[in-house]
Design a protein around this motif. Structure first.
Motif, PDB file in Angstrom:
ATOM      1  N   ASP A   1      34.770  -1.956 -26.413  1.00  0.00           N
ATOM      2  CA  ASP A   1      33.421  -1.857 -26.981  1.00  0.00           C
ATOM      3  C   ASP A   1      33.345  -0.713 -27.998  1.00  0.00           C
TER       4      ASP A   1
ATOM      5  N   ASN B   1      32.893  -1.040 -32.265  1.00  0.00           N
ATOM      6  CA  ASN B   1      31.920  -0.276 -33.044  1.00  0.00           C
ATOM      7  C   ASN B   1      32.599   0.725 -33.975  1.00  0.00           C
TER       8      ASN B   1
ATOM      9  N   CYS C   1      23.548   2.061 -21.500  1.00  0.00           N
ATOM     10  CA  CYS C   1      24.836   1.980 -22.184  1.00  0.00           C
ATOM     11  C   CYS C   1      24.678   1.552 -23.637  1.00  0.00           C
ATOM     12  N   ASP C   2      23.771   0.619 -23.897  1.00  0.00           N
ATOM     13  CA  ASP C   2      23.608   0.083 -25.245  1.00  0.00           C
ATOM     14  C   ASP C   2      22.170  -0.379 -25.420  1.00  0.00           C
TER      15      ASP C   2
ATOM     16  N   LYS D   1      28.071   4.001 -31.356  1.00  0.00           N
ATOM     17  CA  LYS D   1      27.493   2.894 -32.124  1.00  0.00           C
ATOM     18  C   LYS D   1      26.724   3.406 -33.342  1.00  0.00           C
TER      19      LYS D   1
ATOM     20  N   ASP E   1      19.677  -2.830 -28.085  1.00  0.00           N
ATOM     21  CA  ASP E   1      19.535  -3.762 -29.206  1.00  0.00           C
ATOM     22  C   ASP E   1      18.035  -3.961 -29.449  1.00  0.00           C
TER      23      ASP E   1
ATOM     24  N   LEU F   1      28.545   5.206 -25.330  1.00  0.00           N
ATOM     25  CA  LEU F   1      28.746   4.086 -26.255  1.00  0.00           C
ATOM     26  C   LEU F   1      27.636   4.035 -27.299  1.00  0.00           C
ATOM     27  N   GLY F   2      26.402   4.330 -26.882  1.00  0.00           N
ATOM     28  CA  GLY F   2      25.298   4.303 -27.832  1.00  0.00           C
ATOM     29  C   GLY F   2      25.463   5.320 -28.946  1.00  0.00           C
TER      30      GLY F   2
ATOM     31  N   PRO G   1      20.067   6.675 -27.010  1.00  0.00           N
ATOM     32  CA  PRO G   1      21.323   6.919 -26.292  1.00  0.00           C
ATOM     33  C   PRO G   1      21.226   8.165 -25.421  1.00  0.00           C
TER      34      PRO G   1
END
Length: 266
Positions: free
Chosen positions: A150, A154, A56-57, A127, A59, A123-124, A36
């Motif tokens: 979002d 989370n 932003c994110d 999360k 996975d 956002l990361g 992040p």
């Protein structure tokens, strides 16, 4: 920090607000290493310079990273022509991201503060901390709101602010931020957005003696620290004078984009 240069496929494209787009990009080797606060550097057809966009994110399991960007000029407008299935020429992950402590205990709480298109890289962080985080998000108006859901998905507590009061708190993020610090024990603050907002947050954190990290936004050329286009002034202790501190011109792309709040000279 190692980075990759390659061609990667878009697996999802969404317009999340007027002039704001979200892309999921399949890039397993990048997702495995990204953190992040880092960014990607994208080559846009017909343009010499790449476009830096915050991650932003991430996975890692499914091998993708997500970027959210706003049309700011001809280059980012051209980038929106890309669709699902198209490939993107990308260098990533670049820069230094946010510091994420290893001991995320139940008592540890953090606050993320973002303004407009400065919100995506936060956002990361949310999360990672989930219910231990509060996100204070600032926008001009209701139609400019992005990613609030979002953060909620989370498990972050979300405080939305708008300049015109069309949704949430009317005004900037500063008063809700000060209220949050007064009402709760906060271990760390992460912020990204306009410079006046960052300057205010840094000063508040200094007075409250709370650790703070901020992500700076600058125009970039190479993205890897060679061209010096994104130089910024940082006050960092290095023993070069009697006080042990000296102002340095560092590169946002290579030395940042994340810096300790107390080091940033705005």
């Amino acid at each position: 920090m190692p980075y990759r240069c390659g061609s990667y496929h878009i697996i999802e494209k969404t317009a999340i607000s007027a002039g704001v787009y979200s892309y999921m990009i399949l890039c397993p080797e990048v997702a495995a290493e990204a953190r992040p606060g880092q960014f990607v550097h994208i080559k846009v057809e017909g343009f010499t310079l790449r476009r830096p966009i915050s991650i932003c994110d991430i996975d890692r399991k499914n091998g993708w990273v997500r970027i959210v960007f706003e049309i700011r000029g001809h280059g980012t407008a051209k980038l929106t022509d890309a669709n699902v299935g198209d490939s993107i020429d990308m260098i990533a992950p670049l820069g230094n991201g946010f510091t994420i402590p290893e001991d995320i205990t139940p008592s540890r709480r953090i606050v993320t503060v973002g303004g407009g298109i400065g919100i995506p890289p936060l956002l990361g962080v949310a999360k990672v901390f989930r219910e231990k985080s509060t996100a204070i998000l600032g926008f001009r108006s209701y139609d400019k709101v992005i990613l609030a859901n979002d953060f909620k998905q989370n498990d972050a507590r979300v405080i939305t602010c708008t300049d015109d009061g069309s949704v949430g708190f009317k005004g900037s993020v500063i008063l809700p931020f000060e209220s949050e610090l007064a009402q709760n024990d906060v271990d760390m603050v992460y912020a990204c957005g306009p410079e006046p907002m960052l300057a205010a947050i840094i000063e508040i954190c200094k007075k409250a003696r709370i650790n703070c990290e901020v992500s700076l936004e600058q125009r970039m050329g190479c993205g890897v620290g060679a061209c010096a286009v994104c130089a910024c002034e940082i006050a960092r202790q290095n023993g070069t004078d009697a006080s042990g501190s000296c102002n340095n011109m560092l590169m946002v792309c290579k030395d940042g984009p994340v810096f300790k709040g107390e080091e940033v000279v705005l």
